[in-house]
Design a protein around this motif. Structure first.
Motif, PDB file in Angstrom:
ATOM      1  N   ILE A 279      64.756  39.740 -36.234  1.00  0.00           N
ATOM      2  CA  ILE A 279      63.927  39.571 -37.432  1.00  0.00           C
ATOM      3  C   ILE A 279      62.986  40.759 -37.485  1.00  0.00           C
ATOM      4  N   ILE A 280      62.831  41.292 -38.669  1.00  0.00           N
ATOM      5  CA  ILE A 280      61.875  42.384 -38.856  1.00  0.00           C
ATOM      6  C   ILE A 280      60.771  41.874 -39.774  1.00  0.00           C
ATOM      7  N   MET A 281      59.531  42.218 -39.454  1.00  0.00           N
ATOM      8  CA  MET A 281      58.396  41.686 -40.232  1.00  0.00           C
ATOM      9  C   MET A 281      57.181  42.567 -40.014  1.00  0.00           C
ATOM     10  N   SER A 282      56.091  42.238 -40.678  1.00  0.00           N
ATOM     11  CA  SER A 282      54.876  43.007 -40.429  1.00  0.00           C
ATOM     12  C   SER A 282      53.752  42.073 -39.965  1.00  0.00           C
ATOM     13  N   PHE A 283      52.928  42.562 -39.059  1.00  0.00           N
ATOM     14  CA  PHE A 283      51.741  41.821 -38.585  1.00  0.00           C
ATOM     15  C   PHE A 283      50.507  42.595 -39.020  1.00  0.00           C
ATOM     16  N   ALA A 284      49.523  41.874 -39.533  1.00  0.00           N
ATOM     17  CA  ALA A 284      48.266  42.522 -39.916  1.00  0.00           C
ATOM     18  C   ALA A 284      47.210  42.214 -38.870  1.00  0.00           C
ATOM     19  N   LYS A 285      46.522  43.259 -38.429  1.00  0.00           N
ATOM     20  CA  LYS A 285      45.502  43.070 -37.406  1.00  0.00           C
ATOM     21  C   LYS A 285      44.503  44.214 -37.521  1.00  0.00           C
ATOM     22  N   ASP A 286      43.225  43.894 -37.445  1.00  0.00           N
ATOM     23  CA  ASP A 286      42.161  44.897 -37.455  1.00  0.00           C
ATOM     24  C   ASP A 286      42.245  45.822 -38.677  1.00  0.00           C
ATOM     25  N   GLY A 287      42.555  45.242 -39.816  1.00  0.00           N
ATOM     26  CA  GLY A 287      42.547  46.016 -41.055  1.00  0.00           C
ATOM     27  C   GLY A 287      43.750  46.899 -41.275  1.00  0.00           C
ATOM     28  N   LYS A 288      44.710  46.844 -40.371  1.00  0.00           N
ATOM     29  CA  LYS A 288      45.938  47.602 -40.611  1.00  0.00           C
ATOM     30  C   LYS A 288      47.144  46.696 -40.371  1.00  0.00           C
ATOM     31  N   SER A 289      48.261  47.144 -40.833  1.00  0.00           N
ATOM     32  CA  SER A 289      49.453  46.322 -40.703  1.00  0.00           C
ATOM     33  C   SER A 289      50.615  47.199 -40.259  1.00  0.00           C
ATOM     34  N   ASP A 290      51.345  46.760 -39.234  1.00  0.00           N
ATOM     35  CA  ASP A 290      52.486  47.522 -38.740  1.00  0.00           C
ATOM     36  C   ASP A 290      53.749  46.676 -38.759  1.00  0.00           C
ATOM     37  N   ILE A 291      54.857  47.367 -38.584  1.00  0.00           N
ATOM     38  CA  ILE A 291      56.156  46.691 -38.634  1.00  0.00           C
ATOM     39  C   ILE A 291      56.666  46.449 -37.215  1.00  0.00           C
TER      40      ILE A 291
END
Lengths: 446, 144
Positions: free
Chosen positions: A266-278
């Motif tokens: 599964i590919i997705m994005s996580f948002a943390k500390d004002g930024k979001s990565d894949i």
């Protein structure tokens, strides 16, 4: 010398005399192909048996109606009016009188018959080339009577493939988020239906908010987001068995999970500390791997069908644009350069195009571009629309569209729409409630 | 701006030009005159035939446009333009694995020929056009 010249002259004259005139035909018409879908013939005994089981007066006609509707909605075929047919269905299935079908301008003809055999539904069908006066295809299916709609879809797929050269998309399902209630208090449930809107079923009760369901391209498994104690969780749901599992709780917000082409990640994005990565997660060993690492908002990842590349949207250039990178996160390239903001990129199953949502001057567009960003084409424009999802053959896109509320906050609706790559064949797909976030399954049968 | 009268004028002009060539050749020996007759269709003759077939050819829209989408068909024609024989010149491709799209394209081209007949052929010079080769190429349309 004179002899040589004479021989040369003779050769030249002979060559010219035998030269075949060539004419290049580089244009044709893109009108839907006229074809006749003759009702499937049925004997009286079978008709009565199916009427008792399925509560349908004539199951042969019902199946042919499904085929006719599918082919018409594809925009590639023009099924002719049955009232113009000159030959009875049972005779046509044995031996069509091609001149009769030619007379009504049919270029192809579908005939067939239905039988009740040992409590099963047996359907034979034939596809005929009317102009060449020959059979193009003949197939038979046997199944339980309740599968009659699927038989219609499978016949449609076979005809579509034989006449267009690419696989069809009729024996498929669409999963979506059903929405009810006022805009500020929407009850959202997972729902599934056949691609033509039939057999609608709700898969969740609506107690928790559900978002972004996505089909596994290789099976009838779905991944989606649902909120638990105000935190989004990624779930896996097996449509066939109804079993469901939590893939994991992740730190921060999680967005837009989607399967890899082989269905193993599964590919997705996580948002943390004002930024979001894949990130990706291997579904076998649950190992999470970070793919992008950039102080920007990277979201909406989607794999290329060969699994070698990923497209996603990011605001790393200052505005939200579409990017393509290798599957390990290297070699990131921006591909959208038009005016406006670009998002929700989805790689076509054919591999040739990326569909996207574009926001420009207050209007939302659904469009496609080549995978290097060239050839951008906007297919449809509206007040608000997004979340394109490809049909398994990469010919049609489904998306949802919201309507504007009036000054009293009334009149809001969200509906599913489809459009094909020509941009001309736009249709609403009827759902019992409002609907958003559609995802198209792969073919149920191959 | 599209002006049908202009097109008509161009066609007429083409006719005039070809007539003029024939006239110029009137005083050349008979062998050479036959030679001129064999060089092909005039522009207006070719355009009329093309326009007719364009209208009859329903291009299958699902074809992959990055493949070789050229189908060459040889026709034998009767003097009235009806088709007595068709031959797909790359027939071996029809049943090759992975070339299913070629079969679909070839069948669509054959349907176009059958649907169009009798073809709009010139009223004279049968020997010149009794055999024709039509090269159906869908790339331009599909790449759109």
């Amino acid at each position: 010398m004179i002899k040589k010249i004479l021989i040369l002259l003779f050769i030249l004259i002979s060559f010219n005399a035998n030269a075949l005139i060539e004419v290049d035909i580089t244009r044709g018409n893109l009108n839907p192909l006229p074809l006749a879908v003759s009702p499937l013939s049925i004997d009286e005994e079978s008709r009565k048996s199916f009427k008792k089981i399925l509560k349908k007066e004539n199951i042969g006609s019902e199946i042919s109606n499904i085929v006719e509707k599918n082919l018409r909605t594809s925009g590639l075929f023009n099924p002719l009016d049955k009232k113009a047919f000159l030959q009875a269905p049972d005779i046509a299935n044995l031996k069509p009188r091609f001149e009769d079908w030619n007379l009504i301008k049919a270029q192809a003809l579908i005939t067939g018959k239905v039988n009740y055999v040992e409590d099963k539904l047996r359907v034979e069908f034939r596809l005929w080339d009317v102009l060449a006066a020959k059979e193009m295809m003949a197939l038979a299916f046997t199944t339980v009577p309740n599968n009659w709609r699927r038989v219609g879809h499978i016949i449609s797929d076979k005809v579509y493939e034989r006449l267009t050269g690419e696989k069809g998309y009729f024996d498929t399902r669409i999963i979506y988020v059903s929405e009810e209630g006022p805009k500020t208090q929407r009850i959202k449930k997972l729902a599934i239906m056949d691609q033509d809107g039939a057999n609608n079923k709700f898969l969740t009760l609506g107690n928790e908010l559900v978002l972004t369901p996505r089909f596994n391209p290789t099976s009838q498994m779905v991944t989606y987001l649902s909120y638990f104690k105000n935190m989004p969780r990624v779930y896996l749901l097996d449509i066939e068995t109804g079993t469901q599992e939590v893939v994991g709780d992740f730190p921060g917000m999680t967005f837009a999970p989607r399967f890899s082409p082989d269905g193993k990640k599964i590919i997705m994005s996580f948002a943390k500390d004002g930024k979001s990565d894949i990130y990706t997660m291997d579904l076998e060993n649950r190992i999470v791997e970070k793919i992008t690492n950039h102080p920007s908002i990277d979201t909406s990842p989607s794999y290329s069908p060969d699994g070698k590349y990923i497209t996603f949207n990011s605001d790393r250039s200052g505005y939200q644009q579409i990017y393509v990178m290798k599957k390990d996160g290297s070699d990131v390239k921006r591909i959208s350069f038009g005016n406006g903001l670009y998002g929700t990129p989805v790689w076509s199953p054919r591999g040739d195009l990326i569909a996207f949502t574009k926001l420009h001057k207050g209007k939302f567009y659904i469009g496609v571009m080549r995978t290097d960003g060239s050839g951008e084409r906007l297919l449809t424009e509206n007040y608000y629309q997004e979340a394109p999802s490809w049909s398994p053959n990469g010919r049609v896109l489904i998306f949802y569209r919201e309507t504007k509320t009036n000054s009293k906050g009334e009149g809001f609706s969200a509906k599913l729409w489809s459009i094909d790559l020509t941009g001309y064949n736009e249709r609403q797909i009827k759902t019992p409630t409002d609907a958003s976030d559609p995802s198209w399954s792969s073919l149920l049968s191959n | 701006m599209f002006d049908p009268n202009n097109i008509a004028a161009l066609i007429d002009k083409s006719k005039e030009e070809s007539a003029e060539v024939l006239k110029t050749n009137d005083d050349i020996s008979q062998d050479q005159e036959r030679n001129v007759e064999n060089v092909g269709l005039t522009l207006s003759e070719e355009d009329a035939l093309k326009a007719q077939i364009f209208g009859c050819w329903s291009i299958p829209l699902g074809l992959p446009y990055n493949e070789n989408l050229l189908v060459r068909i040889k026709l034998k024609l009767k003097p009235d333009g009806t088709v007595s024989k068709t031959e797909i010149l790359d027939h071996a491709r029809m049943n090759k694995p992975g070339q299913g799209f070629y079969k679909v394209l070839a069948e669509s081209a054959l349907r176009a020929v059958k649907l169009c007949q009798p073809l709009r052929v010139p009223t004279t010079g049968y020997e010149r056009w009794k055999e024709l080769q039509l090269n159906f190429d869908a790339r331009e349309m599909l790449e759109g």
